[in-house]
Write an enzyme that holds these catalytic residues in place. Structure first.
Site, mmCIF file in Angstrom:
data_model
loop_
_atom_site.group_PDB
_atom_site.id
_atom_site.type_symbol
_atom_site.label_atom_id
_atom_site.label_comp_id
_atom_site.label_asym_id
_atom_site.label_seq_id
_atom_site.Cartn_x
_atom_site.Cartn_y
_atom_site.Cartn_z
ATOM 1 N N SER A 157 22.669 50.190 19.642
ATOM 2 C CA SER A 157 22.716 50.204 21.095
ATOM 3 C C SER A 157 21.434 50.893 21.562
ATOM 4 O O SER A 157 21.196 52.043 21.208
ATOM 5 C CB SER A 157 23.959 50.996 21.528
ATOM 6 O OG SER A 157 23.968 51.183 22.913
ATOM 7 N N LYS A 182 21.951 45.574 20.959
ATOM 8 C CA LYS A 182 22.597 45.674 22.280
ATOM 9 C C LYS A 182 21.650 46.422 23.202
ATOM 10 O O LYS A 182 21.191 47.515 22.878
ATOM 11 C CB LYS A 182 23.924 46.410 22.105
ATOM 12 C CG LYS A 182 24.494 47.132 23.303
ATOM 13 C CD LYS A 182 25.934 47.544 22.997
ATOM 14 C CE LYS A 182 26.326 48.828 23.692
ATOM 15 N NZ LYS A 182 27.695 49.260 23.313
ATOM 16 N N LEU A 183 21.335 45.795 24.329
ATOM 17 C CA LEU A 183 20.427 46.407 25.305
ATOM 18 C C LEU A 183 21.244 46.965 26.453
ATOM 19 O O LEU A 183 22.043 46.244 27.063
ATOM 20 C CB LEU A 183 19.469 45.355 25.867
ATOM 21 C CG LEU A 183 18.611 44.573 24.872
ATOM 22 C CD1 LEU A 183 17.882 43.427 25.601
ATOM 23 C CD2 LEU A 183 17.596 45.498 24.194
ATOM 24 N N LYS A 184 21.023 48.232 26.770
ATOM 25 C CA LYS A 184 21.639 48.781 27.975
ATOM 26 C C LYS A 184 20.868 48.225 29.165
ATOM 27 O O LYS A 184 19.624 48.193 29.153
ATOM 28 C CB LYS A 184 21.557 50.305 27.958
ATOM 29 C CG LYS A 184 22.414 50.952 26.877
ATOM 30 C CD LYS A 184 23.878 50.860 27.228
ATOM 31 C CE LYS A 184 24.731 51.646 26.248
ATOM 32 N NZ LYS A 184 26.160 51.577 26.590
ATOM 33 N N ASP A 209 24.837 45.659 27.694
ATOM 34 C CA ASP A 209 25.951 46.519 28.119
ATOM 35 C C ASP A 209 25.587 47.109 29.474
ATOM 36 O O ASP A 209 24.607 47.852 29.592
ATOM 37 C CB ASP A 209 26.182 47.630 27.082
ATOM 38 C CG ASP A 209 27.430 48.455 27.394
ATOM 39 O OD1 ASP A 209 28.066 48.222 28.450
ATOM 40 O OD2 ASP A 209 27.784 49.333 26.584
ATOM 41 N N GLU A 234 28.712 43.084 27.859
ATOM 42 C CA GLU A 234 29.693 44.163 27.766
ATOM 43 C C GLU A 234 29.891 44.834 29.120
ATOM 44 O O GLU A 234 28.925 45.205 29.786
ATOM 45 C CB GLU A 234 29.211 45.168 26.715
ATOM 46 C CG GLU A 234 30.210 46.271 26.382
ATOM 47 C CD GLU A 234 29.729 47.173 25.236
ATOM 48 O OE1 GLU A 234 28.828 46.752 24.467
ATOM 49 O OE2 GLU A 234 30.250 48.291 25.111
ATOM 50 N N ASP A 259 34.932 47.129 27.500
ATOM 51 C CA ASP A 259 34.864 48.473 26.905
ATOM 52 C C ASP A 259 35.683 49.408 27.805
ATOM 53 O O ASP A 259 36.887 49.593 27.610
ATOM 54 C CB ASP A 259 33.382 48.878 26.782
ATOM 55 C CG ASP A 259 33.165 50.301 26.285
ATOM 56 O OD1 ASP A 259 34.132 51.055 26.154
ATOM 57 O OD2 ASP A 259 31.991 50.701 26.049
ATOM 58 N N LYS A 283 37.123 51.504 20.907
ATOM 59 C CA LYS A 283 36.646 52.878 20.690
ATOM 60 C C LYS A 283 37.891 53.724 20.530
ATOM 61 O O LYS A 283 38.698 53.831 21.465
ATOM 62 C CB LYS A 283 35.849 53.380 21.893
ATOM 63 C CG LYS A 283 34.427 52.880 21.968
ATOM 64 C CD LYS A 283 33.696 53.473 23.148
ATOM 65 C CE LYS A 283 32.337 52.810 23.300
ATOM 66 N NZ LYS A 283 31.727 53.098 24.618
ATOM 67 N N GLY A 311 30.820 53.044 19.938
ATOM 68 C CA GLY A 311 30.513 54.428 19.586
ATOM 69 C C GLY A 311 30.220 55.238 20.828
ATOM 70 O O GLY A 311 29.977 54.680 21.899
HETATM 71 O O1 OSB Z 1 29.187 51.964 26.547
HETATM 72 O O2 OSB Z 1 29.095 51.857 24.448
HETATM 73 C C1 OSB Z 1 28.865 52.477 25.484
HETATM 74 C C2 OSB Z 1 26.884 55.663 24.685
HETATM 75 C C3 OSB Z 1 27.366 56.502 25.648
HETATM 76 C C4 OSB Z 1 28.274 56.032 26.565
HETATM 77 C C5 OSB Z 1 28.718 54.714 26.499
HETATM 78 C C6 OSB Z 1 28.266 53.874 25.510
HETATM 79 C C7 OSB Z 1 27.304 54.345 24.605
HETATM 80 C C8 OSB Z 1 26.683 53.521 23.572
HETATM 81 C C9 OSB Z 1 26.175 54.236 22.341
HETATM 82 O O3 OSB Z 1 26.490 52.344 23.670
HETATM 83 C C10 OSB Z 1 26.737 53.687 21.091
HETATM 84 C C11 OSB Z 1 26.459 54.580 19.913
HETATM 85 O O4 OSB Z 1 25.406 54.425 19.287
HETATM 86 O O5 OSB Z 1 27.279 55.453 19.582
HETATM 87 MG MG MG Z 2 29.928 49.984 26.283
#
Ligand code: OSB
Ligand code: MG
Length: 390
Positions: A157, A182-184, A209, A234, A259, A283, A311
């Protein structure tokens, strides 16, 4: 089929003479630790520069069980925070279990069920009991969960950064063999980013995401995302709005992965029944523990909906729990449990949880979650340590 396998494992456990006597939780320890992140991590609603995490240690039967809470300092992912989570564990959950005995972790989930929300606090306590319970039996966590997979595929991520920096990050992680990128994204930092990444990496497994940043008013942007061959989008819309996700999924070709919207088994049932999404990010911390995580998993299996393990930038403790959970049958897509060294210079566990070619080994040192704590380091990063006695 998996339910049958799991029943078989559970039957074996029930016939184990060690477990004829329910397990007494003798004491509990609640810590708060603070670990700096190697790099700030930005999502649409927040930037994190350190990981602040509650750590739960349960002692009983000559063993210790460990788990980690996943709340943030601020309610920028879901409403639960470090403060509310710590209070719930200290004042309600841990006093309710210390000095009592439990035949299995499901009894803990049942005991906590009448109390509303606080999934992250419940998860930390219930997961620590799973670890303890597995250790007392001399089994690894995946064995008591009823896992069947031995190959755990993972992706990464990538937090929000300048596009040129993100391109470098994508290249580096593709080279390292990660199975999905996965790109935020956030409103205004989405289509240009996708243009740039797809121009250089036309064929990789790619997802975005949004962490809830869009509304149906952003439909033109969301519709354009259909053009990038994403595996899924996501959590595009609000955490508490399945209704609009139903609408959006009916318009998009790209599958939606939920999520934040899935915090209970009932949330998952409603999402699948109404086609609010076509994949689920499981999760364990968001769902209140392994018991509900497995129920969500089994429901998705019944609906033929793929799941993967998300995660929350966990330390090695939470990471180990995630990896064991990923051994369940329906975890058919790469998860987010990447190498710990991507986030931390020094982890709180001794064993290094590192991927090779996009595969994460299942920690197996001893029983339970299969990792040991670096107590000196843990003490050095603990801002508080409390003991809860009967
Ligand atoms: O939405 O998955 C998420 C991190 C913090 C809050 C929300 C998210 C995330 C990640 C990190 O995507 C995933 C990881 O590497 O643990
Ligand atoms: Mg997420």
């Amino acid at each position: 089929m998996i339910t049958v396998v799991r029943n078989f494992v559970q039957k074996e456990i029930m016939s184990n003479p060690l477990l004829r006597d329910p397990l007494v939780i003798e004491t509990a320890e609640l810590r708060l630790i603070e670990l700096p992140l190697l790099n700030p991590f930005t999502i649409s609603s927040a930037t994190m520069v350190k990981r602040v995490a509650p750590i739960v240690v349960l002692r009983g039967g000559g063993c210790e069980g460990y788990a980690e809470g996943v709340a943030d300092m601020l309610p920028d992912y879901l409403p639960e925070t470090i403060v509310s989570s710590m209070m719930m564990m200290r004042d309600v959950l841990l006093p309710a279990i210390v000095g009592k005995n439990f035949a299995n972790p499901q009894e803990i989930e049942r005991l906590f069920r009448p109390w509303r929300d606080h999934q992250m606090a419940k998860a930390a306590v219930e997961m620590a009991f799973w670890d303890l319970w597995a250790k007392v039996q001399g089994l690894l966590l995946w064995q008591v969960l009823g896992g069947t997979r031995s190959k755990i595929e993972v992706g990464v991520s990538l937090g929000i950064k300048e596009i040129s920096l993100t391109l470098q990050e994508v290249a580096r992680h593709v080279q390292q063999g990660y199975r999905r990128i996965k790109l935020k994204v956030k409103a205004g930092h989405d289509l240009k980013l996708l243009d740039a990444v797809r121009a250089e990496f036309p064929d990789i497994h790619l997802t975005v995401d949004a962490n809830c940043c869009y509304t149906l008013a952003d439909l033109p942007v969301l519709r354009s995302m259909d053009d990038y061959g994403l595996d899924y989008i996501e959590q595009p819309l609000a955490w508490n709005d399945l209704h609009d996700h139903v609408r959006l999924q009916s318009i998009l070709r790209t599958p939606i992965c939920l999520d934040e919207s899935i915090r209970t088994l009932a949330d998952c049932r409603k999402a699948l029944q109404s086609d609010a999404g076509r994949l689920i990010n499981i999760k364990v911390g968001r769902l209140g523990g392994h018991t509900v995580a497995m129920q969500v998993h089994d429901l998705c299996l019944a609906y033929d909906i793929p799941v993967w393990c998300g995660g929350m930038m966990e330390t090695g403790i939470g990471r180990a729990h995630n990896i064991h959970l990923c051994t369940l049958e329906q975890f058919s897509r790469p998860g987010d449990t990447s190498s710990s060294s991507r986030y931390f210079e020094h982890d709180v566990v001794v064993e290094r949880l590192e991927t090779s070619n996009g595969l994460m080994p299942i920690p197996a040192n001893g029983a339970g979650i299969g990792v040991t704590l670096d107590w000196d380091f843990l003490d050095s990063v603990s801002s508080s340590v409390e003991t809860i006695k009967a």
